[in-house]
Write a protein that holds these residues in place. Structure first.
Motif, PDB file in Angstrom:
ATOM      1  N   LEU A   1      33.071  32.352  36.669  1.00  0.00           N
ATOM      2  CA  LEU A   1      34.081  31.289  36.702  1.00  0.00           C
ATOM      3  C   LEU A   1      35.349  31.907  36.140  1.00  0.00           C
ATOM      4  N   CYS A   2      36.382  32.059  36.972  1.00  0.00           N
ATOM      5  CA  CYS A   2      37.584  32.802  36.579  1.00  0.00           C
ATOM      6  C   CYS A   2      38.775  31.871  36.469  1.00  0.00           C
ATOM      7  N   GLU A   3      39.490  31.975  35.362  1.00  0.00           N
ATOM      8  CA  GLU A   3      40.666  31.132  35.147  1.00  0.00           C
ATOM      9  C   GLU A   3      41.683  31.298  36.277  1.00  0.00           C
ATOM     10  N   LYS A   4      42.547  30.287  36.377  1.00  0.00           N
ATOM     11  CA  LYS A   4      43.636  30.363  37.341  1.00  0.00           C
ATOM     12  C   LYS A   4      44.881  30.899  36.620  1.00  0.00           C
ATOM     13  N   ALA A   5      45.893  31.390  37.354  1.00  0.00           N
ATOM     14  CA  ALA A   5      45.836  31.711  38.766  1.00  0.00           C
ATOM     15  C   ALA A   5      44.776  32.778  38.996  1.00  0.00           C
ATOM     16  N   LEU A   6      44.083  32.681  40.125  1.00  0.00           N
ATOM     17  CA  LEU A   6      42.909  33.516  40.320  1.00  0.00           C
ATOM     18  C   LEU A   6      43.228  34.996  40.192  1.00  0.00           C
ATOM     19  N   THR A   7      44.324  35.432  40.819  1.00  0.00           N
ATOM     20  CA  THR A   7      44.713  36.836  40.778  1.00  0.00           C
ATOM     21  C   THR A   7      46.234  36.919  40.807  1.00  0.00           C
ATOM     22  N   VAL A   8      46.759  38.134  40.980  1.00  0.00           N
ATOM     23  CA  VAL A   8      48.202  38.331  41.091  1.00  0.00           C
ATOM     24  C   VAL A   8      48.643  38.305  42.549  1.00  0.00           C
ATOM     25  N   ASN A   9      47.735  38.648  43.474  1.00  0.00           N
ATOM     26  CA  ASN A   9      48.084  38.614  44.895  1.00  0.00           C
ATOM     27  C   ASN A   9      46.845  38.278  45.719  1.00  0.00           C
ATOM     28  N   ALA A  10      47.068  38.048  47.011  1.00  0.00           N
ATOM     29  CA  ALA A  10      45.990  37.603  47.889  1.00  0.00           C
ATOM     30  C   ALA A  10      44.973  38.697  48.154  1.00  0.00           C
ATOM     31  N   ALA A  11      45.403  39.959  48.214  1.00  0.00           N
ATOM     32  CA  ALA A  11      44.461  41.052  48.461  1.00  0.00           C
ATOM     33  C   ALA A  11      43.394  41.102  47.374  1.00  0.00           C
ATOM     34  N   GLN A  12      43.792  40.889  46.129  1.00  0.00           N
ATOM     35  CA  GLN A  12      42.824  40.874  45.035  1.00  0.00           C
ATOM     36  C   GLN A  12      41.853  39.705  45.182  1.00  0.00           C
TER      37      GLN A  12
ATOM     38  N   SER B   1      47.037  38.435  34.928  1.00  0.00           N
ATOM     39  CA  SER B   1      47.297  39.839  35.232  1.00  0.00           C
ATOM     40  C   SER B   1      46.025  40.677  35.145  1.00  0.00           C
ATOM     41  N   HIS B   2      45.050  40.219  34.371  1.00  0.00           N
ATOM     42  CA  HIS B   2      43.807  40.956  34.144  1.00  0.00           C
ATOM     43  C   HIS B   2      42.645  40.456  35.009  1.00  0.00           C
ATOM     44  N   HIS B   3      42.834  39.325  35.693  1.00  0.00           N
ATOM     45  CA  HIS B   3      41.694  38.649  36.319  1.00  0.00           C
ATOM     46  C   HIS B   3      40.943  39.518  37.316  1.00  0.00           C
ATOM     47  N   PHE B   4      41.664  40.242  38.169  1.00  0.00           N
ATOM     48  CA  PHE B   4      40.975  41.000  39.200  1.00  0.00           C
ATOM     49  C   PHE B   4      40.021  42.026  38.593  1.00  0.00           C
ATOM     50  N   GLN B   5      40.544  42.857  37.687  1.00  0.00           N
ATOM     51  CA  GLN B   5      39.693  43.896  37.104  1.00  0.00           C
ATOM     52  C   GLN B   5      38.565  43.278  36.276  1.00  0.00           C
ATOM     53  N   ASN B   6      38.863  42.238  35.502  1.00  0.00           N
ATOM     54  CA  ASN B   6      37.852  41.640  34.635  1.00  0.00           C
ATOM     55  C   ASN B   6      36.764  40.933  35.434  1.00  0.00           C
ATOM     56  N   ALA B   7      37.155  40.167  36.450  1.00  0.00           N
ATOM     57  CA  ALA B   7      36.164  39.457  37.273  1.00  0.00           C
ATOM     58  C   ALA B   7      35.331  40.443  38.084  1.00  0.00           C
ATOM     59  N   MET B   8      35.979  41.500  38.579  1.00  0.00           N
ATOM     60  CA  MET B   8      35.225  42.522  39.313  1.00  0.00           C
ATOM     61  C   MET B   8      34.209  43.202  38.401  1.00  0.00           C
ATOM     62  N   LEU B   9      34.577  43.436  37.160  1.00  0.00           N
ATOM     63  CA  LEU B   9      33.654  44.048  36.205  1.00  0.00           C
ATOM     64  C   LEU B   9      32.391  43.203  36.086  1.00  0.00           C
ATOM     65  N   ALA B  10      32.576  41.880  36.008  1.00  0.00           N
ATOM     66  CA  ALA B  10      31.431  40.980  35.880  1.00  0.00           C
ATOM     67  C   ALA B  10      30.626  40.907  37.180  1.00  0.00           C
ATOM     68  N   LEU B  11      31.308  40.790  38.305  1.00  0.00           N
ATOM     69  CA  LEU B  11      30.606  40.714  39.590  1.00  0.00           C
ATOM     70  C   LEU B  11      29.815  41.989  39.866  1.00  0.00           C
ATOM     71  N   GLU B  12      30.422  43.133  39.611  1.00  0.00           N
ATOM     72  CA  GLU B  12      29.733  44.403  39.841  1.00  0.00           C
ATOM     73  C   GLU B  12      28.509  44.547  38.944  1.00  0.00           C
ATOM     74  N   ALA B  13      28.522  43.862  37.806  1.00  0.00           N
ATOM     75  CA  ALA B  13      27.362  43.890  36.907  1.00  0.00           C
ATOM     76  C   ALA B  13      26.319  42.852  37.310  1.00  0.00           C
ATOM     77  N   GLY B  14      26.572  42.124  38.412  1.00  0.00           N
ATOM     78  CA  GLY B  14      25.611  41.146  38.900  1.00  0.00           C
ATOM     79  C   GLY B  14      25.712  39.786  38.252  1.00  0.00           C
ATOM     80  N   LYS B  15      26.873  39.480  37.655  1.00  0.00           N
ATOM     81  CA  LYS B  15      27.045  38.198  36.984  1.00  0.00           C
ATOM     82  C   LYS B  15      27.817  37.213  37.857  1.00  0.00           C
TER      83      LYS B  15
END
Length: 736
Positions: free
Chosen positions: A112-123, A95-109
């Motif tokens: 490796l994100c646990e599965k299920a990758l997100t809650v929906n395909a748009a994320q 449930s948290h993956h999209f926001q948490n992974a985006m936080l890391a990507l936006e910081a330039g990191k």
């Protein structure tokens, strides 16, 4: 000439729950273990972050035996800002993956994100777009894909060893069925809570889909890659999450079909011994591959050929264990090694699970849930990144006593509704445990939780006398003290000391209902229903809050309670690290100065008891509970009288050690002395117990970071009073 120096990858660990622990321990395992063979890379844990506190992150790093140089952070923002980190492992709930992974990507990191990758395909698409735009590595952590076994199965399919593969049937289900239409999870638990994208599909079904996709989709030639047509059948739980989902995937151009099954009601491996056979069957024109072991962590396969004359080829793939790290090794190091090699080679995605395939899998799961009418809240389904989302900040401004998800705060200070919601989400993220990934938890669900759900009313009828050592401990607490009863059962200890305030929790919803009923015996005006709420105990002046909670992730604020008791609970945990973790949780909840914890467990040394167990015997047993069928009707007739006795006992009127007339209603028996009666008519429930040898409980307290204040033996049980203190600093005061 290639460099012989191993390529080093510096990791940051986002979240400190069970899955993060398993992954990090695997990271630090010897890369040269036979079967792993990772001499070309090295992993270094640079930092870990908990959204709740820096202290929790520090405890996590100590627990996984990370290097002393590893940094502890009390926020995800601090973690992603660390310049020494190469890649972030996102170990929060999906449930948290999209926001948490985006936080890391936006910081330039890299991520490796646990599965299920997100809650929906748009994320999922948004994450991939961000990684591509920022030229970062990004991968979904489906660890099973990187097992040597999985690699070999894909090679067999591509080689035509079993002909053209036309069908794969894959199942990952757990037998968590309980009484009254419920399952063995509290409604607030991530497995069934829509606020955490709960349900069987996203948590368990991802593994069944993994096998369908890697055997029918991944092996397709790129030029003819075909997305599947999706037909789903979904059974919804009363919370709105899916309790069972079956998906039929059709690849018409390739003339193949996949069936992915998942359920919370029935188990793939019904007895936990593999008797039911393979839960994954890959069927070709010339033969069939049967994958052995659970879908998430298989350990072998067998091939049955069309013209094999009744013989099957069997190949085993044991998981390497590191003898220098307490025999650790779960199999997550293979996905970490893949991520490291991708970083070394400049690849932004893994060929084993490319971005496009992760997106297609999310599309399938989204469509299945849509067909089943399963919906989740906007805060976890939005594809709009918010760095200040409560999923990223953890809502640390909340000051409730609870840090968990009971939904009812017994003691709280003013806080906004937004902060309350954030605290729930943050607690779920920091305390997550992946049931499907944990064989010990699955075993306990069958041989502990499921049993107590089934026998709760009959068990409760024999449990109303406080043990003397426990009663003495409770009565010694000062007026106004705040205490916890972890694993409270039917609540028999809640009225022992009417001058203290008790918060009670138990894993079993049925036992909590009985405890709630018990607390209302002499106060018919007390509030009813719910998973929590302030209740009046039989003794005047005592109040309690009763909630369903896991003893390994207690939903109470750190260092807030004056005392805690845990009676006849920890011996049901099936591994020593889990038993030590339970003690660690108790110590976390009590005050560092003056806070005390009483733990009470079955002893191995019971030579004079009817059970006959003694020193030198087996410590891990299945102990039958025999419920005579004809006694069930007697219990109904005795119920009013038993309630009166229970009320009197809870108020302190029952003399400890006096005969227990209700004990004849249902009996515990040892394996050496089966209960009499008609076996066909008398249900037998096998409960797991770990029998503690002399001194073992004290050892576990020291390992958990506590000190032993006092300990002793009482009526076939060992008990200990523990407190927080310097690690290994106490001397036991064991009494003979």
């Amino acid at each position: 000439m290639a460099s012989e120096t191993p390529y080093k990858v510096r990791w940051g660990i986002m979240a400190t729950g069970w899955i993060a622990e398993v992954f990090t321990k695997d990271l630090l395992a010897n890369p040269l273990l036979p079967g792993r063979n990772a001499s070309d890379i090295r992993h270094e844990v640079v930092a870990a972050a908990s959204s709740s506190s820096k202290e929790r992150a520090a405890e996590f790093l100590a627990k996984v035996k990370a290097p002393e140089t590893a940094k502890a952070y009390g926020s995800y923002h601090e973690l992603v800002a660390d310049p020494d980190i190469d890649i972030i492992y996102v170990a929060t709930p999906h449930s948290h993956h999209f926001q948490n992974a985006m936080l890391a990507l936006e910081a330039g990191k890299n991520v490796l994100c646990e599965k299920a990758l997100t809650v929906n395909a748009a994320q999922a698409r948004k994450l991939v777009e961000t990684a591509r735009a920022k030229n970062l590595f990004f991968m979904e952590a489906v660890w099973t894909r990187y097992f040597p076994l999985s690699v070999k199965v894909r090679e067999l399919i591509k080689s035509g060893a079993i002909g053209s593969v036309y069908r794969t049937i894959a199942d990952l289900s757990i037998g968590a069925d309980a009484a009254n239409g419920l399952v063995n999870f509290a409604d607030s638990h991530r497995m069934v809570n829509p606020e955490l994208a709960g349900g069987a599909l996203l948590d368990l079904g991802i593994y069944a889909l993994t096998w369908v996709f890697q055997t029918l989709y991944h092996v397709q030639p790129e030029a003819t890659k075909e997305k599947p047509q999706v037909t789903a059948a979904v059974t919804k739980y009363h919370t709105g999450a899916d309790e069972a989902t079956s998906i039929l995937l059709h690849f018409p151009q390739h003339r193949s079909q996949g069936i992915a099954l998942t359920s919370l009601r029935v188990a793939s491996d019904i007895d936990g011994l593999g008797t039911a056979g393979a839960a994954i069957r890959i069927q070709g024109s010339l033969g069939e591959i049967q994958v052995l072991g659970p879908a998430y962590r298989p350990t072998g396969y067998r091939i049955v050929y069309k013209n094999g004359n009744g013989k099957a080829e069997v190949e085993e793939f044991p998981i390497p264990k590191d003898p220098e790290r307490d025999g650790w090794g779960q199999g997550m190091f293979w996905e970490a090694d893949e991520a490291a090699r991708c970083l070394r080679d400049g690849r932004k995605e893994s060929e084993t699970l490319p971005w496009s395939e992760s997106i297609v899998i999310m599309e399938v799961m989204e469509e299945a849930l849509r067909q089943g009418g399963v919906e989740y809240p906007e805060v976890i389904t939005t594809d709009v990144f918010d760095p200040q989302s409560p999923l990223n900040t953890g809502g640390q401004e909340n000051t409730d006593l609870y840090t968990g998800s009971s939904g009812h705060a017994a003691v709280s200070l003013p806080s906004s509704s937004a902060a309350d919601a954030a605290a729930k989400l943050a607690a779920a993220a920091s305390q997550i445990t992946h049931a499907a990934d944990d064989p010990a938890e699955a075993y306990e669900r069958q041989h502990v939780h499921g049993v107590y759900e089934a026998i709760a009313p009959h068990f409760s009828a024999t449990r109303y006398k406080p043990w003397p050592a426990v009663a003495s401990f409770l009565r010694a607490q000062p007026p106004g003290a705040l205490g916890l009863d972890v694993g409270c059962g039917n609540g028999k200890y809640l009225g022992v000391n009417t001058d203290v305030f008790m918060l009670a929790s138990d894993w079993s919803p049925s036992l909590i209902r009985l405890a709630r009923e018990r607390c209302r015996l002499t106060r018919p005006d007390a509030p009813a229903g719910g998973t929590g709420g302030v209740l009046a105990c039989p003794a005047a002046g005592a109040v309690s809050d009763l909630l369903v909670a896991d003893g390994l992730s207690l939903p109470f604020r750190d260092r807030a309670a004056d005392f805690a008791i845990c009676v006849a609970v920890i011996h049901h945990l099936s591994t020593r690290p889990r038993r030590q973790d339970a003690i660690r949780q108790l110590l976390r909840c009590v005050k560092p100065e003056g806070g005390k914890v009483l733990v009470y467990v079955w002893a191995l040394e019971q030579g004079t008891s009817r059970r006959g167990w003694d020193e030198g015997g087996e410590q891990d047993l299945l102990v039958p509970w025999v419920l005579k069928a004809q006694q069930q009707q007697k219990e109904k007739e005795k119920k009013p009288r038993q309630r009166r006795k229970a009320a009197a006992a809870a108020a302190g009127d029952q003399t400890p050690g006096a005969p227990d007339p209700a004990a004849e209603t249902a009996k515990e028996t040892s394996p050496s002395s089966p209960a009499p009666g008609d076996a066909a008519a008398d249900p037998v429930f096998q409960r797991y117990y770990h029998l503690y040898r002399k001194g073992e409980l004290e050892e576990d307290v020291l390992t958990a970071g506590g000190v032993v204040v006092e300990s002793g033996y009482e009526r076939d049980n060992w008990w200990v009073v523990a407190a927080n203190g310097p690690r290994h600093a106490a001397q036991s005061t064991m009494k003979a």
